[in-house]
Design an enzyme around this catalytic site. Structure first.
Site, mmCIF file in Angstrom:
data_model
loop_
_atom_site.group_PDB
_atom_site.id
_atom_site.type_symbol
_atom_site.label_atom_id
_atom_site.label_comp_id
_atom_site.label_asym_id
_atom_site.label_seq_id
_atom_site.Cartn_x
_atom_site.Cartn_y
_atom_site.Cartn_z
ATOM 1 N N ASP A 13 6.135 -0.405 0.774
ATOM 2 C CA ASP A 13 6.374 -0.917 -0.574
ATOM 3 C C ASP A 13 5.136 -1.647 -1.092
ATOM 4 O O ASP A 13 4.664 -2.598 -0.477
ATOM 5 C CB ASP A 13 7.563 -1.886 -0.575
ATOM 6 C CG ASP A 13 8.870 -1.211 -0.181
ATOM 7 O OD1 ASP A 13 9.102 -0.081 -0.630
ATOM 8 O OD2 ASP A 13 9.649 -1.816 0.579
ATOM 9 N N ASP A 37 1.246 0.119 5.060
ATOM 10 C CA ASP A 37 2.404 -0.552 4.510
ATOM 11 C C ASP A 37 3.123 0.450 3.598
ATOM 12 O O ASP A 37 2.547 1.459 3.199
ATOM 13 C CB ASP A 37 1.948 -1.791 3.731
ATOM 14 C CG ASP A 37 3.087 -2.506 3.067
ATOM 15 O OD1 ASP A 37 4.088 -2.797 3.750
ATOM 16 O OD2 ASP A 37 2.997 -2.770 1.850
ATOM 17 N N ASP A 97 -1.136 -4.297 0.929
ATOM 18 C CA ASP A 97 -1.308 -4.904 -0.388
ATOM 19 C C ASP A 97 -1.030 -6.391 -0.414
ATOM 20 O O ASP A 97 -1.151 -7.013 -1.471
ATOM 21 C CB ASP A 97 -0.361 -4.225 -1.390
ATOM 22 C CG ASP A 97 1.106 -4.528 -1.090
ATOM 23 O OD1 ASP A 97 1.773 -5.147 -1.933
ATOM 24 O OD2 ASP A 97 1.579 -4.147 -0.004
#
Length: 224
Positions: A21, A19, A178
């Site tokens: 951001d 991922d 995240d």
């Protein structure tokens, strides 16, 4: 940094999908700036960065849907998306920050022969410029942003697409993220999953979703 200074020769997966951001880069302040520029343009009060952080992870339309709802604005999100995308573009490189240990860890993985890709819900036109500006593009063999496929995370299609691109089974592709979108995509696809604690997890239970590991520092990937 001890973890990333060692060559990651024992890394268990030939492919790693990341991922962007909240995992590689903290871009929340820039995203908050773009949201606030739109809200101001629409005549609404500004929101703080912490609030915007709680909206990040599900793509630009969901971000603005939440912003409009927060402002009590009932207009169709599609009517404001073109303006938001211009603000997003203008704010993209205001102050993005690479998380600690990211370049060193990516370099160690690359030296060990691990192939890597970015798999993000960030709109595709903004992914390449951000990676280039932060000198991270050099580490990735593929980059996949929102809008390039009919589905985005948490749908498994982006992960399966990248596995096919690399010519490997999805079980050989580690997903590192995240958020619930990252976890949902990995679980649906059948990919092994590692989650970081420092990103935009909101109220998502990182430890209860079946991840192989939950790490506090990016460099801990090399000890898996």
């Amino acid at each position: 940094m001890n973890d990333a200074s060692a060559k990651a020769t024992g890394f268990p997966w030939p492919v790693a999908l990341f991922d962007l951001d909240g995992t590689l880069v903290d871009s929340a302040s820039d995203i908050a700036a773009s949201v606030n520029r739109l809200l101001a343009e629409l005549g609404h009060a500004q929101v703080d960065e912490a609030t915007v952080r709680s909206w990040i992870g599900d793509g630009a339309r969901q971000l603005i849907t939440k912003a409009l709802r927060h402002a009590g604005d009932g207009r169709d999100v599609e009517t404001v998306m073109p303006r938001f995308m211009q603000h997003y573009r203008d704010c993209l490189l205001l102050d993005p920050q690479i998380y600690p240990e990211v370049p060193e860890t990516l370099q160690a993985l690359r030296a060990a022969g691990v192939r890597m890709a970015v798999c993000t819900n960030k709109p595709a036109p903004f992914v390449g410029p951000l990676l280039e500006a932060l000198d991270l593009a050099q580490y990735f063999d593929a980059v996949l942003g929102a809008g390039e496929l009919p589905e985005r995370k948490p749908h498994p299609l982006p992960l399966l697409h990248l596995a096919a691109h690399f010519g490997v089974d999805i079980g050989q592709c580690l997903m590192v993220g995240d958020s619930s979108a990252d976890a949902g995509a990995a679980i649906a696809a059948g990919a092994p999953l590692v989650l970081v604690t420092y990103g935009y997890r909101r109220d998502f239970d990182l430890h209860g979703c079946g991840a192989r590991a939950v790490i506090d520092r990016f460099g801990q990937l090399l000890a898996l």
